[in-house]
Scaffold this motif. Structure first.
Motif, short mmCIF file in Angstrom:
data_model
loop_
_atom_site.label_atom_id
_atom_site.label_comp_id
_atom_site.label_asym_id
_atom_site.label_seq_id
_atom_site.Cartn_x
_atom_site.Cartn_y
_atom_site.Cartn_z
N PRO A 2 -6.77 29.71 -51.87
CA PRO A 2 -6.12 28.76 -50.97
C PRO A 2 -5.24 27.78 -51.73
CG PRO A 2 -8.46 28.99 -50.43
CD PRO A 2 -8.24 29.71 -51.72
N ASP A 3 -4.10 27.44 -51.14
CA ASP A 3 -3.24 26.44 -51.76
C ASP A 3 -3.18 25.17 -50.93
OD1 ASP A 3 -1.68 27.18 -49.62
OD2 ASP A 3 0.06 27.79 -50.80
N THR A 4 -4.11 25.05 -49.97
CA THR A 4 -4.17 23.90 -49.09
C THR A 4 -5.60 23.39 -49.02
OG1 THR A 4 -2.37 24.81 -47.76
CG2 THR A 4 -3.70 23.09 -46.73
N ALA A 5 -5.76 22.07 -48.88
CA ALA A 5 -7.10 21.49 -48.81
C ALA A 5 -7.08 20.25 -47.93
CB ALA A 5 -7.60 21.10 -50.20
N MET A 6 -8.24 19.97 -47.34
CA MET A 6 -8.43 18.72 -46.62
C MET A 6 -9.59 17.96 -47.24
SD MET A 6 -8.76 17.75 -42.62
CE MET A 6 -8.79 16.00 -42.19
N ILE A 7 -9.38 16.68 -47.50
CA ILE A 7 -10.46 15.80 -47.95
C ILE A 7 -10.87 14.91 -46.78
CG2 ILE A 7 -11.12 13.95 -49.53
CD1 ILE A 7 -9.08 14.99 -51.52
N LEU A 8 -12.16 14.95 -46.45
CA LEU A 8 -12.69 14.14 -45.36
C LEU A 8 -13.02 12.75 -45.90
CD1 LEU A 8 -15.02 16.84 -43.78
CD2 LEU A 8 -12.73 16.18 -43.02
N ALA A 9 -12.19 11.78 -45.57
CA ALA A 9 -12.29 10.45 -46.19
C ALA A 9 -12.27 9.32 -45.17
CB ALA A 9 -11.14 10.27 -47.19
N ALA A 10 -12.55 9.63 -43.90
CA ALA A 10 -12.37 8.63 -42.85
C ALA A 10 -13.66 7.91 -42.48
CB ALA A 10 -11.78 9.29 -41.60
N GLY A 11 -14.78 8.24 -43.10
CA GLY A 11 -16.06 7.68 -42.70
C GLY A 11 -16.17 6.18 -42.95
N LEU A 12 -17.17 5.58 -42.31
CA LEU A 12 -17.36 4.13 -42.39
C LEU A 12 -18.16 3.71 -43.62
CD1 LEU A 12 -18.21 3.45 -38.63
CD2 LEU A 12 -16.01 3.15 -39.78
N GLY A 13 -18.92 4.64 -44.22
CA GLY A 13 -19.68 4.31 -45.42
C GLY A 13 -20.74 3.25 -45.20
#
Length: 247
Positions: A2-13
């Motif tokens: 794959p040459d595409t990725a998504m980083i899930l970074a929207a959480g509230l922590g």
């Protein structure tokens, strides 16, 4: 690969408070660097050309860091108006991700590869088989994960096909937040917020959720206490690498 990725970074922590009262979780420093930078390093090493990052909480800080670190090579999926959870966030970003399989990475989990070993994202790409798989997850044995406090997520059969951990099997595995997914898994996804757990269960029902053991050092940063534990493990891991193999 794959040459595409998504980083899930929207959480509230929320579990990282009070650190995350003023800092988005992906920017929490571990060993002197924001967690998300370890993921950017791995993606760059794997030759990933298009990276999408979703943002919500304290988004301006995160967008500013991403711009400074990666320039214009990262696409921002803006969820400031509504937090869409892990699955809904991916669906929102699908027009940016394209029609081919792509990586999904959690922003609060990262790894250090073993010296001389195959980079993990390359190993994941080599194991990916679209004829058999809808999703391929990185998993690790519970005693090989730093910072994990749960009871296990999955169990695997001899062909590396994944099922939910039944609470009784001897060797549960942890989902390490690095996966390859076919976008077709989202064809019938609901509108609005939902968890990727829905997609896991659908793939399990079809016998198309598989796992790959993660080599190297795997770290999950869920609480402030996990930071020191991770840094200690990283120092030890690097010392072992520097020492090299024993004669």
């Amino acid at each position: 690969m794959p040459d595409t990725a998504m980083i899930l970074a929207a959480g509230l922590g929320k579990r990282m408070r009070p650190i995350t009262d003023t800092l988005p979780k992906p920017l929490v420093p571990v060993d002197g660097r924001p967690m998300i930078d370890y993921l950017f390093d791995s993606l760059e090493e794997a030759g990933v050309r298009r990276i999408v990052v979703n943002v919500h909480y304290l988004a301006d800080q995160l967008v500013g860091h991403i711009s400074a670190r990666m320039g214009d090579s990262v696409i921002i999926s803006d969820e400031r108006a509504e937090l869409l959870e892990s699955g809904g966030g991916v669906v929102r970003a699908l027009p940016m991700l394209g029609t081919e399989p792509f990586y999904i990475l959690n922003a609060d989990t990262f790894w250090l590869d073993r010296p001389g070993g195959r980079p993990h994202l390359s190993s994941l790409a080599e194991a990916w088989d679209p004829q058999r798989m809808d999703m391929l997850l990185t998993v690790a044995a519970m005693d090989n994960v730093i910072g994990y406090g749960g009871k296990g997520d999955f169990q695997m059969d001899s062909e590396n096909r994944i099922a939910r951990y039944d609470g009784m099997s001897r060797d549960p595995f942890v989902n390490m937040g690095a996966a390859i997914v076919s976008p077709s898994i989202f064809d019938h996804a609901p509108a609005g917020p939902f968890s990727l757990n829905r997609c896991y269960d659908e793939a399990i029902a079809r016998g198309r959720l598989f796992g790959l053991h993660g080599d190297g050092l795997w770290l999950t940063i869920g609480t402030p206490e996990a930071i020191g534990e991770a840094e200690e493990a990283m120092d030890e891991f690097r010392s072992e690498r520097a020492a090299g193999p024993h004669p």
